[in-house]
Design an enzyme around this catalytic site. Structure first.
Site, PDB file in Angstrom:
ATOM      1  N   SER A 116       0.816  -1.215   0.000  1.00  0.00           N
ATOM      2  CA  SER A 116       0.000   0.000   0.000  1.00  0.00           C
ATOM      3  C   SER A 116       0.850   1.266   0.000  1.00  0.00           C
ATOM      4  O   SER A 116       0.486   2.269  -0.597  1.00  0.00           O
ATOM      5  CB  SER A 116      -0.905   0.013   1.228  1.00  0.00           C
ATOM      6  OG  SER A 116      -1.637  -1.179   1.290  1.00  0.00           O
ATOM      7  N   GLY A 149       2.422 -13.148  -8.048  1.00  0.00           N
ATOM      8  CA  GLY A 149       1.852 -14.310  -8.733  1.00  0.00           C
ATOM      9  C   GLY A 149       2.737 -14.725  -9.898  1.00  0.00           C
ATOM     10  O   GLY A 149       3.278 -13.877 -10.612  1.00  0.00           O
ATOM     11  N   GLY A 290     -26.873 -29.048   5.602  1.00  0.00           N
ATOM     12  CA  GLY A 290     -25.628 -29.690   6.037  1.00  0.00           C
ATOM     13  C   GLY A 290     -24.695 -29.988   4.882  1.00  0.00           C
ATOM     14  O   GLY A 290     -23.473 -29.934   5.027  1.00  0.00           O
ATOM     15  N   THR A 311      -7.631  -7.528  -0.660  1.00  0.00           N
ATOM     16  CA  THR A 311      -6.287  -7.005  -0.395  1.00  0.00           C
ATOM     17  C   THR A 311      -5.380  -6.987  -1.617  1.00  0.00           C
ATOM     18  O   THR A 311      -4.663  -6.016  -1.850  1.00  0.00           O
ATOM     19  CB  THR A 311      -5.603  -7.878   0.696  1.00  0.00           C
ATOM     20  OG1 THR A 311      -6.402  -7.841   1.862  1.00  0.00           O
ATOM     21  CG2 THR A 311      -4.211  -7.381   1.011  1.00  0.00           C
ATOM     22  N   GLU A 313      -5.258  -6.617  -4.819  1.00  0.00           N
ATOM     23  CA  GLU A 313      -5.164  -5.703  -5.966  1.00  0.00           C
ATOM     24  C   GLU A 313      -5.246  -4.269  -5.432  1.00  0.00           C
ATOM     25  O   GLU A 313      -5.742  -3.359  -6.084  1.00  0.00           O
ATOM     26  CB  GLU A 313      -6.293  -6.014  -6.950  1.00  0.00           C
ATOM     27  CG  GLU A 313      -6.117  -5.458  -8.342  1.00  0.00           C
ATOM     28  CD  GLU A 313      -4.990  -6.100  -9.137  1.00  0.00           C
ATOM     29  OE1 GLU A 313      -4.646  -7.262  -8.882  1.00  0.00           O
ATOM     30  OE2 GLU A 313      -4.453  -5.413 -10.011  1.00  0.00           O
ATOM     31  N   ASP A 315      -5.224  -2.752  -1.118  1.00  0.00           N
ATOM     32  CA  ASP A 315      -5.960  -3.051   0.113  1.00  0.00           C
ATOM     33  C   ASP A 315      -7.217  -2.178   0.219  1.00  0.00           C
ATOM     34  O   ASP A 315      -7.162  -0.963   0.020  1.00  0.00           O
ATOM     35  CB  ASP A 315      -5.033  -2.797   1.309  1.00  0.00           C
ATOM     36  CG  ASP A 315      -5.665  -3.252   2.592  1.00  0.00           C
ATOM     37  OD1 ASP A 315      -5.569  -4.447   2.891  1.00  0.00           O
ATOM     38  OD2 ASP A 315      -6.285  -2.404   3.271  1.00  0.00           O
TER      39      ASP A 315
HETATM   40  C1  LIG Z   1      -2.371 -14.093  -2.589  1.00  0.00           C
HETATM   41  C2  LIG Z   1      -1.718 -12.798  -2.968  1.00  0.00           C
HETATM   42  C3  LIG Z   1      -1.408 -12.549  -4.294  1.00  0.00           C
HETATM   43  C4  LIG Z   1      -0.740 -11.375  -4.661  1.00  0.00           C
HETATM   44  N1  LIG Z   1      -0.362 -11.191  -5.962  1.00  0.00           N
HETATM   45  C5  LIG Z   1       0.422 -10.130  -6.293  1.00  0.00           C
HETATM   46  C6  LIG Z   1       0.957  -9.989  -7.615  1.00  0.00           C
HETATM   47  O1  LIG Z   1       0.734 -10.819  -8.488  1.00  0.00           O
HETATM   48  N2  LIG Z   1       1.730  -8.905  -7.886  1.00  0.00           N
HETATM   49  C7  LIG Z   1       2.004  -7.975  -6.930  1.00  0.00           C
HETATM   50  O2  LIG Z   1       2.701  -7.023  -7.229  1.00  0.00           O
HETATM   51  N3  LIG Z   1       1.517  -8.070  -5.677  1.00  0.00           N
HETATM   52  C8  LIG Z   1       0.753  -9.131  -5.329  1.00  0.00           C
HETATM   53  N4  LIG Z   1       0.277  -9.250  -4.036  1.00  0.00           N
HETATM   54  C9  LIG Z   1       0.645  -8.232  -3.043  1.00  0.00           C
HETATM   55  C10 LIG Z   1      -0.506  -7.282  -2.757  1.00  0.00           C
HETATM   56  O3  LIG Z   1      -0.604  -6.330  -3.781  1.00  0.00           O
HETATM   57  C11 LIG Z   1      -0.260  -6.614  -1.383  1.00  0.00           C
HETATM   58  O4  LIG Z   1      -0.300  -7.631  -0.406  1.00  0.00           O
HETATM   59  C12 LIG Z   1      -1.321  -5.569  -1.092  1.00  0.00           C
HETATM   60  O5  LIG Z   1      -1.191  -4.461  -1.945  1.00  0.00           O
HETATM   61  C13 LIG Z   1      -1.218  -5.065   0.354  1.00  0.00           C
HETATM   62  O6  LIG Z   1       0.067  -4.604   0.618  1.00  0.00           O
HETATM   63  P1  LIG Z   1       0.915  -5.176   1.845  1.00  0.00           P
HETATM   64  O7  LIG Z   1       0.845  -6.670   1.842  1.00  0.00           O
HETATM   65  O8  LIG Z   1       2.248  -4.531   1.767  1.00  0.00           O
HETATM   66  O9  LIG Z   1       0.143  -4.737   3.154  1.00  0.00           O
HETATM   67  P2  LIG Z   1       0.224  -3.310   3.838  1.00  0.00           P
HETATM   68  O10 LIG Z   1       0.017  -2.259   2.816  1.00  0.00           O
HETATM   69  O11 LIG Z   1       1.467  -3.238   4.645  1.00  0.00           O
HETATM   70  O12 LIG Z   1      -1.034  -3.358   4.789  1.00  0.00           O
HETATM   71  C14 LIG Z   1      -0.985  -3.982   6.089  1.00  0.00           C
HETATM   72  C15 LIG Z   1      -2.195  -3.521   6.889  1.00  0.00           C
HETATM   73  O13 LIG Z   1      -2.119  -2.109   7.117  1.00  0.00           O
HETATM   74  C16 LIG Z   1      -3.308  -1.469   6.692  1.00  0.00           C
HETATM   75  N5  LIG Z   1      -2.954  -0.176   6.088  1.00  0.00           N
HETATM   76  C17 LIG Z   1      -1.992   0.061   5.165  1.00  0.00           C
HETATM   77  N6  LIG Z   1      -1.945   1.361   4.852  1.00  0.00           N
HETATM   78  C18 LIG Z   1      -2.901   1.966   5.593  1.00  0.00           C
HETATM   79  C19 LIG Z   1      -3.349   3.307   5.702  1.00  0.00           C
HETATM   80  N7  LIG Z   1      -2.810   4.295   4.977  1.00  0.00           N
HETATM   81  N8  LIG Z   1      -4.357   3.563   6.560  1.00  0.00           N
HETATM   82  C20 LIG Z   1      -4.942   2.566   7.286  1.00  0.00           C
HETATM   83  N9  LIG Z   1      -4.552   1.277   7.223  1.00  0.00           N
HETATM   84  C21 LIG Z   1      -3.551   0.978   6.385  1.00  0.00           C
HETATM   85  C22 LIG Z   1      -3.936  -2.397   5.664  1.00  0.00           C
HETATM   86  O14 LIG Z   1      -5.356  -2.261   5.639  1.00  0.00           O
HETATM   87  C23 LIG Z   1      -3.530  -3.774   6.184  1.00  0.00           C
HETATM   88  O15 LIG Z   1      -4.463  -4.231   7.134  1.00  0.00           O
HETATM   89  C24 LIG Z   1      -0.426 -10.400  -3.665  1.00  0.00           C
HETATM   90  C25 LIG Z   1      -0.782 -10.647  -2.324  1.00  0.00           C
HETATM   91  C26 LIG Z   1      -1.398 -11.825  -1.972  1.00  0.00           C
HETATM   92  C27 LIG Z   1      -1.698 -12.074  -0.513  1.00  0.00           C
END
Ligand SMILES: Cc1cc2nc3c(=O)[nH]c(=O)nc-3n(C[C@H](O)[C@H](O)[C@H](O)COP(=O)(O)OP(=O)(O)OC[C@H]3O[C@@H](n4cnc5c(N)ncnc54)[C@H](O)[C@@H]3O)c2cc1C
Length: 431
Positions: A116, A149, A290, A311, A313, A315
């Site tokens: 994010s 992915g 069931g 999350t 694409e 969060d």
């Molecule tokens: C199964 C899976 C497939 C994926 N596939 C790809 C892919 O193909 N290519 C790719 O590039 N990425 C991929 N991702 C990554 C995905 O894009 C990120 O996981 C997603 O953008 C969230 O970023 P993060 O994991 O760094 O979480 P963070 O951004 O660190 O978020 C952690 C927590 O903090 C909260 N948070 C963050 N910022 C704020 C804010 N400003 N205010 C309040 N709350 C906040 C969020 O709601 C969350 O609960 C994939 C992830 C998963 C789990």
């Protein structure tokens, strides 16, 4: 009942979707069993994707360019077979579409964007004017991009978001940070499939759902790529290291670059609807109770596969804040200025909105009731009160409001329409 439900749920793309369902129904070797070890699921999903293209004759890139609605319908149907397949297909073809290098990309690709906190992205692409290359580097473990992915097993190329650094171009001769750009980085050997030097890939392991997709974590250690591998739609670097862009402001480039993610988000919405359709169909067919708890009826798998849609694409919490921020900006824009001008602007906009509804004067209703309707007569007086010139202008603005977006979209899809000398008609046969 079943046929009526299918027709209702599948609507205009029924034929394309049913073709895919029939294909998978006839191929037991491509059906996802209830229990499957992770490695076998990775392999099955890869085979499903290849069969979809090579045997079922689905052409995702052609569809994306010629009929995006059908492309999303096909994605949705692929999700009916296995949601992992839908996601793998989306990652693979969205990236290839962005690259516009179809002929050169023989195999799987993956897409590496960001979490994010995009502004804090640390991976850099530093231009080396001596060798005419970029050096891609992930500076520390905290900057590793997780969850990509197709990365853990099948990807040969990655589209990488990184900060573009130009040595000696900053004020006082230091390096200049031109902001986030996209680069194509080969990650595996085309022949041997071995991971290339300087690239570190780790498998993200068994997940709650979507285990057909091989998600991996990527780190780059001074990996060199040719200058041509910069996706230069929003900014380019010349042989002598000079930077050019049609968007001089760094925040505009940033917004345009991230705008590339929007297509994927549309796909996510389609896929979510697809998951609901599958769940509703199973619920109606099995009358559940069931039996809904039996793994073979897929509710658990559907829920597990779908949870991450909130999350992965972008969060949802963060996207919600972005939408709220934009709405507040629009609100501020609308109500800035003195009381009188604010009131006038408000009334003017309300009138435009009002006029965007079916034309009250030339409505196609012909019955006596309509002519006697006081609301119709009031509407007609409002239009006359506005003046015919202003009325025409408002209608013209409403009709041409989205021309520039339409032109950008058509151009982007590599189609050609003459927007400068086009012939406009209100004839319903052509609309
Ligand atoms: C199964 C899976 C497939 C994926 N596939 C790809 C892919 O193909 N290519 C790719 O590039 N990425 C991929 N991702 C990554 C995905 O894009 C990120 O996981 C997603 O953008 C969230 O970023 P993060 O994991 O760094 O979480 P963070 O951004 O660190 O978020 C952690 C927590 O903090 C909260 N948070 C963050 N910022 C704020 C804010 N400003 N205010 C309040 N709350 C906040 C969020 O709601 C969350 O609960 C994939 C992830 C998963 C789990």
């Amino acid at each position: 009942m079943a046929a009526a439900l299918v027709a209702y749920l599948r609507d205009q793309h029924c034929a394309a979707q049913m073709r895919l369902f029939d294909f998978f129904r006839a191929r037991s070797d491509l059906q996802t069993p209830v229990e499957l070890p992770t490695a076998a699921h990775h392999d099955l999903c890869y085979r499903q994707l290849r069969a979809l293209v090579h045997e079922a004759g689905v052409r995702p890139l052609t569809l994306m360019a010629t009929d995006p609605a059908e492309y999303f319908a096909v994605m949705e149907a692929a999700g009916g077979a296995d949601i992992s397949l839908d996601v793998k297909l989306g990652v693979q073809y969205r990236v290839v579409c962005m690259l516009q290098l179809m002929a050169m990309i023989p195999d799987s690709v993956c897409f590496m964007s960001l979490g994010s906190n995009v502004q804090a992205l640390q991976t850099t692409a530093t231009f080396d004017p001596v060798t005419d290359e970029f050096i891609i580097n992930t500076p520390n473990d905290g900057a590793i991009k997780w969850w990509i992915g197709n990365a853990a097993l099948h990807g040969k190329f990655a589209t990488v978001f990184a900060r573009l650094i130009l040595p000696l171009q900053g004020k006082g001769g230091e390096a200049a940070d031109m902001g986030i750009h996209e680069f194509i980085v080969p990650i595996r050997d085309l022949e041997t499939h071995a991971v290339l030097p300087g690239i570190e890939i780790n498998d993200c392991g068994h997940k709650i759902g979507l285990n057909g997709v091989d998600n991996g974590a990527l780190r780059f250690r001074s990996v060199r790529i040719p200058r041509d591998n910069l996706l230069n739609q929003f900014g380019d670097v010349s042989r002598d290291g000079k930077y050019t862009s049609s968007l001089p402001a760094i925040n505009k480039r940033f917004a345009a670059t991230l705008g590339e993610l929007v297509g994927g988000r549309v796909g996510i919405a389609y896929c979510s609807v697809g998951v609901l359709k599958v769940a509703v169909t199973i619920a109606v067919r099995e009358a559940c109770g069931g039996h809904g708890y039996a793994a073979v009826n897929r509710f658990g798998a559907l829920r597990n596969d779908h949870d991450i849609f909130q999350t992965f694409e972008g969060d949802n919490t963060v996207l919600l804040q972005q939408v709220a921020g934009d709405l507040l900006k629009q609100y501020q824009e609308k109500f800035k200025g003195g009381t009188l001008s604010v009131t006038w602007n408000y009334l003017r906009d309300s009138m435009s909105t009002y006029l965007s509804q079916p034309n009250p004067v030339t409505a196609r209703w012909e019955g006596e009731d309509h002519l006697w309707d006081p609301n119709f007569q009031l509407d007609a007086f409002r239009v006359f009160d506005l003046g015919i010139g202003r009325y025409n202008e408002t209608c013209h603005n409403i009709i041409t409001k989205y021309i520039s977006e339409w032109e950008a979209m058509v151009t982007r899809a590599r189609r050609w329409i003459d927007f400068k000398n086009d012939y406009k008609t209100m004839d319903l046969n052509f609309m």
